[in-house]
Motif scaffolding. Structure first.
Motif: not given
Length: 318
Positions: A265, A268-269, A271, A283, A286-287
């Motif tokens: 992951d 996410s880190q 971001v 946002q 993130h995806d």
């Protein structure tokens, strides 16, 4: 000899940008290290510049076996591509010896036989703790032979010149090295070269034009500029990023049991690191995937949004 203003003008008007990320392999990369890596990488890529990686493995007793390899693997998993070969300080001792020889030839360094206890007993105090009282500087002409000097530390002779720095994030800083720091060590008694010397030699040898790193090193920068002036090296442009801290306000480090950056992951880190640096990622990032992340991050990199002060990591990692 370069002046700070002249060098800043030279680099500001130059189309060449070469930055670097220089971690110490004393443990795995934590979020604070990630912030520095991301900040230095984005600043280089947003200027269409080069980004080098240097492993600062100067002090073997502090090194964790395998840490350097793990750092490089993690950088690859984060999608961070470096330019050129990875440089290891442990393989560059000849360069550091040559710099010391140059300073010795100009009688700018001297052997010091004082113990830490003797230095700590000094009644002089500066921004970095006790200031060396110059005991061995006064005795430099006592005829010590080369064999005795090999068992000594080597200190640089400072003066009261004012070193000025305009940091791209932290702003103006001024120090009088002699008064605020004193004669500082360039090689320890055990033969290990000091960080202040090695980083100056390496940045000059690698033609680093821009240094982006944590603000814990801000107070060291005037010392490095002082050495750059003595060695007639160009002065890079400096930018010191805010420190990531824990809830107690302590800098993330091995000593404060900072959690390592996970190899899973990673997006996410990344971001979270962007948010820490004030970049306000959407946002949707993130995806996304790593390619999309880096494209957005490079395109939208704004140094004027980087906060000056440190902040707890818990505010940025959800």
């Amino acid at each position: 000899m370069h002046t700070m203003d002249a060098v800043l003008d030279t680099f500001s008007n130059s189309s060449v940008y070469r930055g670097r990320f220089a971690p110490s392999p004393t443990g795995p990369l934590h979020f604070g290290s990630l912030v520095t890596a991301v900040g230095s990488y984005l600043d280089a890529r947003s200027h269409n510049g080069e980004w080098r990686v240097r492993i600062e493995d100067l002090d073997p007793p502090r090194e964790v076996p395998g840490a350097a390899r793990d750092m490089l693997v993690l950088l690859e998993k984060l999608g961070m591509e470096w330019d050129g070969e990875v440089v290891y300080q442990s393989q560059r001792h000849d360069l550091y010896r040559a710099a010391l020889a140059q300073l010795k030839k100009e009688t700018l360094i001297y052997p010091c036989f004082c113990s830490r206890k003797e230095v700590a007993a000094s009644k002089l105090t500066g921004i970095d703790g006790p200031i060396y009282p110059g005991t061995c500087r006064k005795a430099r002409d006592n005829g010590q032979n080369n064999q005795q000097q090999k068992r000594s530390a080597m200190r640089v002779t400072t003066d009261n010149r004012r070193i000025k720095l305009v940091d791209r994030v932290q702003g103006f800083l001024s120090q009088r090295i002699g008064q605020d720091i004193g004669d500082f060590t360039l090689r320890r008694t055990d033969g290990v070269f000091a960080y202040q010397l090695a980083v100056v030699v390496d940045d000059a040898d690698q033609h680093i034009t821009h240094v982006v790193r944590g603000s814990d090193l801000l107070d060291s920068t005037p010392r490095q500029i002082f050495l750059q002036q003595l060695l007639k090296y160009p002065v890079p442009v400096y930018m010191h990023l805010p420190l990531a801290t824990n809830r107690r306000g302590e800098k993330l480090s091995k000593q404060t049991f900072a959690a390592p950056v996970s190899q899973f992951d990673v997006l996410s880190q990344l971001v979270a690191a962007l948010r820490f640096l004030g970049q306000n990622p959407p946002q949707a990032l993130h995806d996304s995937n790593l390619e999309t992340f880096w494209q957005w991050a490079v395109q939208h990199w704004r140094t004027d949004r980087i906060p000056i002060s440190s902040a707890p990591v818990s505010f940025f990692i959800k």
